[in-house]
Design an enzyme around this catalytic site. Sequence first.
Site, PDB file in Angstrom:
ATOM      1  CD  GLU A   1     -43.219  -5.378 -18.744  1.00 26.95           C
ATOM      2  OE1 GLU A   1     -42.270  -4.757 -18.744  1.00 26.95           O
ATOM      3  OE2 GLU A   1     -43.405  -6.402 -18.322  1.00 26.95           O
TER       4      GLU A   1
ATOM      5  CD  GLU B   1     -29.062  -5.769  -1.356  1.00 25.26           C
ATOM      6  OE1 GLU B   1     -28.540  -4.518  -1.562  1.00 25.26           O
ATOM      7  OE2 GLU B   1     -30.088  -6.090  -2.110  1.00 25.26           O
TER       8      GLU B   1
ATOM      9  NE  ARG C   1     -16.383 -14.211  -8.467  1.00 22.46           N
ATOM     10  CZ  ARG C   1     -16.454 -13.792  -9.779  1.00 22.46           C
ATOM     11  NH1 ARG C   1     -15.525 -13.132 -10.504  1.00 22.46           N
ATOM     12  NH2 ARG C   1     -17.641 -13.943 -10.519  1.00 22.46           N
TER      13      ARG C   1
ATOM     14  N   GLY D   1     -27.303 -15.012  -9.277  1.00 17.13           N
ATOM     15  CA  GLY D   1     -27.049 -14.012 -10.331  1.00 17.13           C
ATOM     16  C   GLY D   1     -28.488 -13.993 -11.247  1.00 17.13           C
TER      17      GLY D   1
ATOM     18  CB  SER E   1     -35.289   1.770 -14.307  1.00 16.91           C
ATOM     19  OG  SER E   1     -35.822   1.074 -13.067  1.00 16.91           O
TER      20      SER E   1
ATOM     21  CB  CYS F   1     -36.086  -1.075  -9.965  1.00 12.82           C
ATOM     22  SG  CYS F   1     -35.706   0.297  -8.872  1.00 12.82           S
TER      23      CYS F   1
ATOM     24  CE1 TYR G   1     -24.651  -3.982  -5.761  1.00 11.89           C
ATOM     25  CE2 TYR G   1     -23.429  -5.834  -6.893  1.00 11.89           C
ATOM     26  CZ  TYR G   1     -23.703  -4.470  -6.493  1.00 11.89           C
ATOM     27  OH  TYR G   1     -23.014  -3.380  -7.019  1.00 11.89           O
TER      28      TYR G   1
ATOM     29  CG  ASP H   1     -30.588  -5.218 -15.142  1.00 11.22           C
ATOM     30  OD1 ASP H   1     -29.756  -4.250 -15.235  1.00 11.22           O
ATOM     31  OD2 ASP H   1     -31.436  -5.782 -14.172  1.00 11.22           O
TER      32      ASP H   1
ATOM     33  CB  THR I   1     -32.116   1.016 -10.882  1.00 16.19           C
ATOM     34  OG1 THR I   1     -33.068   0.043 -10.780  1.00 16.19           O
ATOM     35  CG2 THR I   1     -33.214   2.081 -11.198  1.00 16.19           C
TER      36      THR I   1
ATOM     37  CE  LYS J   1     -32.294  -3.364  -1.579  1.00 16.94           C
ATOM     38  NZ  LYS J   1     -31.326  -3.724  -2.800  1.00 16.94           N
TER      39      LYS J   1
ATOM     40  CG  HIS K   1     -17.426  16.989  15.218  1.00 18.06           C
ATOM     41  ND1 HIS K   1     -16.649  15.646  15.138  1.00 18.06           N
ATOM     42  CD2 HIS K   1     -17.505  17.204  16.597  1.00 18.06           C
ATOM     43  CE1 HIS K   1     -16.451  15.161  16.484  1.00 18.06           C
ATOM     44  NE2 HIS K   1     -16.980  16.169  17.221  1.00 18.06           N
TER      45      HIS K   1
ATOM     46  CD  GLU L   1     -16.130  14.157  12.156  1.00 18.31           C
ATOM     47  OE1 GLU L   1     -15.518  15.271  12.246  1.00 18.31           O
ATOM     48  OE2 GLU L   1     -16.771  13.879  13.182  1.00 18.31           O
TER      49      GLU L   1
ATOM     50  CB  ALA M   1     -43.834  -6.575 -27.616  1.00 18.21           C
TER      51      ALA M   1
ATOM     52  CB  CYS N   1     -34.294  -0.827  -6.190  1.00 14.12           C
ATOM     53  SG  CYS N   1     -33.494  -1.357  -7.673  1.00 14.12           S
TER      54      CYS N   1
HETATM   55  P1  NDP Z   1     -24.527 -11.403  -8.174  1.00 20.20           P
HETATM   56  O1  NDP Z   1     -23.869 -11.569  -9.409  1.00 20.20           O
HETATM   57  O2  NDP Z   1     -24.107 -10.149  -7.421  1.00 20.20           O
HETATM   58  O3  NDP Z   1     -23.877 -12.522  -7.301  1.00 20.20           O
HETATM   59  C1  NDP Z   1     -24.131 -13.811  -7.445  1.00 20.20           C
HETATM   60  C2  NDP Z   1     -23.688 -14.768  -6.428  1.00 20.20           C
HETATM   61  O4  NDP Z   1     -23.950 -16.092  -6.917  1.00 20.20           O
HETATM   62  C3  NDP Z   1     -22.194 -14.754  -6.556  1.00 20.20           C
HETATM   63  O5  NDP Z   1     -21.674 -14.756  -5.075  1.00 20.20           O
HETATM   64  C4  NDP Z   1     -21.646 -15.989  -7.279  1.00 20.20           C
HETATM   65  O6  NDP Z   1     -20.582 -16.372  -6.934  1.00 20.20           O
HETATM   66  C5  NDP Z   1     -22.756 -17.005  -7.041  1.00 20.20           C
HETATM   67  N1  NDP Z   1     -23.064 -17.897  -8.038  1.00 20.20           N
HETATM   68  C6  NDP Z   1     -23.190 -17.796  -9.502  1.00 20.20           C
HETATM   69  N2  NDP Z   1     -23.453 -18.895 -10.064  1.00 20.20           N
HETATM   70  C7  NDP Z   1     -23.589 -19.658  -9.070  1.00 20.20           C
HETATM   71  C8  NDP Z   1     -23.835 -21.179  -8.927  1.00 20.20           C
HETATM   72  N3  NDP Z   1     -23.998 -21.480 -10.328  1.00 20.20           N
HETATM   73  N4  NDP Z   1     -23.608 -21.957  -8.070  1.00 20.20           N
HETATM   74  C9  NDP Z   1     -23.307 -21.186  -7.053  1.00 20.20           C
HETATM   75  N5  NDP Z   1     -23.197 -19.987  -6.801  1.00 20.20           N
HETATM   76  C10 NDP Z   1     -23.293 -19.229  -7.693  1.00 20.20           C
HETATM   77  O7  NDP Z   1     -25.887 -11.729  -8.376  1.00 20.20           O
HETATM   78  P2  NDP Z   1     -27.301 -11.235  -7.437  1.00 20.20           P
HETATM   79  O8  NDP Z   1     -28.059 -12.521  -7.878  1.00 20.20           O
HETATM   80  O9  NDP Z   1     -26.985 -11.249  -6.070  1.00 20.20           O
HETATM   81  O10 NDP Z   1     -27.940 -10.117  -8.015  1.00 20.20           O
HETATM   82  C11 NDP Z   1     -27.850  -9.621  -9.515  1.00 20.20           C
HETATM   83  C12 NDP Z   1     -27.543  -8.284  -9.920  1.00 20.20           C
HETATM   84  O11 NDP Z   1     -28.617  -7.521  -9.620  1.00 20.20           O
HETATM   85  C13 NDP Z   1     -26.441  -7.928  -9.267  1.00 20.20           C
HETATM   86  O12 NDP Z   1     -25.091  -8.194  -9.516  1.00 20.20           O
HETATM   87  C14 NDP Z   1     -26.407  -6.393  -8.921  1.00 20.20           C
HETATM   88  O13 NDP Z   1     -25.855  -5.829 -10.340  1.00 20.20           O
HETATM   89  C15 NDP Z   1     -27.837  -6.205  -9.031  1.00 20.20           C
HETATM   90  N6  NDP Z   1     -28.469  -5.793  -7.604  1.00 20.20           N
HETATM   91  C16 NDP Z   1     -28.010  -4.767  -7.355  1.00 20.20           C
HETATM   92  C17 NDP Z   1     -28.516  -4.272  -6.000  1.00 20.20           C
HETATM   93  C18 NDP Z   1     -28.129  -2.764  -5.397  1.00 20.20           C
HETATM   94  O14 NDP Z   1     -27.451  -2.047  -6.374  1.00 20.20           O
HETATM   95  N7  NDP Z   1     -28.205  -2.542  -4.113  1.00 20.20           N
HETATM   96  C19 NDP Z   1     -29.228  -5.194  -5.217  1.00 20.20           C
HETATM   97  C20 NDP Z   1     -29.547  -6.403  -5.723  1.00 20.20           C
HETATM   98  C21 NDP Z   1     -29.124  -6.799  -7.005  1.00 20.20           C
HETATM   99  P3  NDP Z   1     -19.266 -15.975  -7.653  1.00 20.20           P
HETATM  100  O15 NDP Z   1     -18.892 -14.777  -7.182  1.00 20.20           O
HETATM  101  O16 NDP Z   1     -17.934 -17.216  -7.246  1.00 20.20           O
HETATM  102  O17 NDP Z   1     -19.342 -16.050  -9.099  1.00 20.20           O
END
Ligand code: NDP
Length: 451
Positions: free
Chosen positions: A35, A181, A204, A262, A15, A43, A177, A303, A311, A51, A435, A440, A115, A48
Amino acid sequence: MAGYDYDLFVIGVGSGGVRAARMSAAYGARVATAEDRYMGGTCVNVGCIPKKLFVYASHFSEDYVDAQAYGWGPARPDFDWPRLLANKDREIERLNGIYRGLLDNAGVTHYEGRARIIDAHHVCVNEQTISTDKILIATGAWPSVPDFPGKEHVITSNEAFHLESLPQRVLVVGGGYIGVEFAGIYHGLGVESHLSYRGSLFLRGFDHDIRESVRDELTRRGIHLHFNSHVASVTRASDGSLTVDFEDGSELHTDVVLYATGRAPHVQDIGIENVAVQCRENGAIIVDEEYRTSVDNIFALGDVTDRLQLTPVAIAEAMAFASTQFRGERQIMDYQNVATAVFCQPNIGTVGLTEQEARAQYDVEVYRSRFRGLKNTLTGSAEQTMMKMIVDRASDRVLGVHMVGPEAGEIIQGMAVAIKSGATKAVFDATVGIHPTSAEEFVTMREPVAS
Ligand code: NDP
C-alpha cells in the site's frame, strides 16, 4: 507453490484487502500486502468513519436547540473545526494502528510502497521484485469529477476531511450518498449549504418515497436543493471565493465546491496493462463469482470491481475469497438483500426491493407510515419519519423495508436479518413491538396503502 515468495500478494490494504490478507494467512497461506497511501483504505481514512464522526458533530446543533424543550437552558454552541479535525485524526491514527496490528498478528508481510504487477506471478514494490502464486487487486475506487472549465477549483470527499477552515458557504454537486451526506454535515455545522443535482429528484435507485422524504427533510432543515441543475463553470476570484455558473444562466457565489459525482475503480499505475486482465469501460475489473479475473491466478474484489461500493460488501467478498482459495471451502457471496444506510439527516435505511422494482416483478401490497417521532412532540420539530414495507401478495414474503428517520441505519440492520431469512408479513405481525420506539411501527403496520 513453494517456488514463489508468497502464496498471495494483496495490492491495497483497504477493508477488502486487509480482510482477505489476514483470513488467507489464518488459513495457512503465506501472504504479503502492499500500500502506498494509508492503512485501512477509504473507509477508515476518507470515508465511512470520518464521515460518520462529522455527522455526529453536525447533529449537535439540532440537539442543542431540542434540549431546551427538555428543560435545559439555552446553550451557546461554540464550534471549533480544528478541534474536530484533530480529534478525528487521532481516532483515524488509532484505527490505522489497529489495521497494521491485524496484519502483523496474522503473520502478513506488509510493504509500504506502490505495487505494480510485472506479470501474472510477479509484482514490484520499491524496486524489489516479488514472486507470488496468486495476486489479489483490492485497490478500491477514487472520486471521479467530470471535465468542465474550472474543475481545478473543486474538491472531492478526499479533501473535505482536511479543509483548513470551515467554509461559510458550500455547494455540493451530486445527488448520491456522498452528496446528501455532506450537504447535511455542512448545514449542521452552520455552513450555508447548497446541493446541485442534474436530475429532477436525487438519490436515483432508492425507493421513490425515500427520495421524496429526504428532499422534504433537507429542504425543511434549510439546505438549498437545486434540481435539474448543471454546472457550466467555476471561477475563482482574487479573494479566494468561487463563482459557479450554471447552464441555465444562474450563478452562485460560494467558498467551496465539493464534487460527489461517483467513484471510479482505481486501476491506474498498478501495472494492469502488463497482464491480460479485462476491465469494463469504466475501468472496473471483471471478475467471476470467485473474484477471478480473466487471468487465472489474478483476483479482484471490492470497489475496484464496481459492484456494490460498500465496505461490508468488500469484507464479505474477502471472506468468501479467502475461504475458497485457502481453506478449501468454496463460498459464493449472495448479493441479494444487502442493507445499506445513507447518513443524511435524518438517515436513510433500506433493504430489499424498492416499490418500483417490486411492482415490476410481483403483485405487491405496500405498507407505509409517516409520523412525527415522540421526541419531537416536545421540541416542536416538524421532522417526519417515513417507514415502508413492500410485501409479495402471493407468498406474503416481505420484499423490501425502507425508512427515513433518526437512527434508520441502526433499525434497518435488524430488519435485514428478517428479510434475509425470508420473513413474511405474518411474522412481522406476530412480532411484539418495543414501546415506545419508532422501530415498533414495522410490526404494527396493518393497513396497506391504496395501490
Ligand atoms: P453515487 O453514485 O452515490 O452518486 C453520484 C451522484 O453524482 C449521482 O447523483 C449522479 O447522478 C451524479 N453524477 C454522476 N456523474 C455526474 C456528472 N458527470 N455530472 C453531474 N452529476 C453526476 O456516488 P457518490 O460519489 O455519492 O458515492 C460513491 C459510492 O460510495 C456510493 O455509490 C456508495 O456506494 C459509496 N458510499 C457509501 C456510503 C454509505 O454506505 N453510507 C457513503 C458514501 C459513499 P445520477 O443519479 O443522475 O447518475
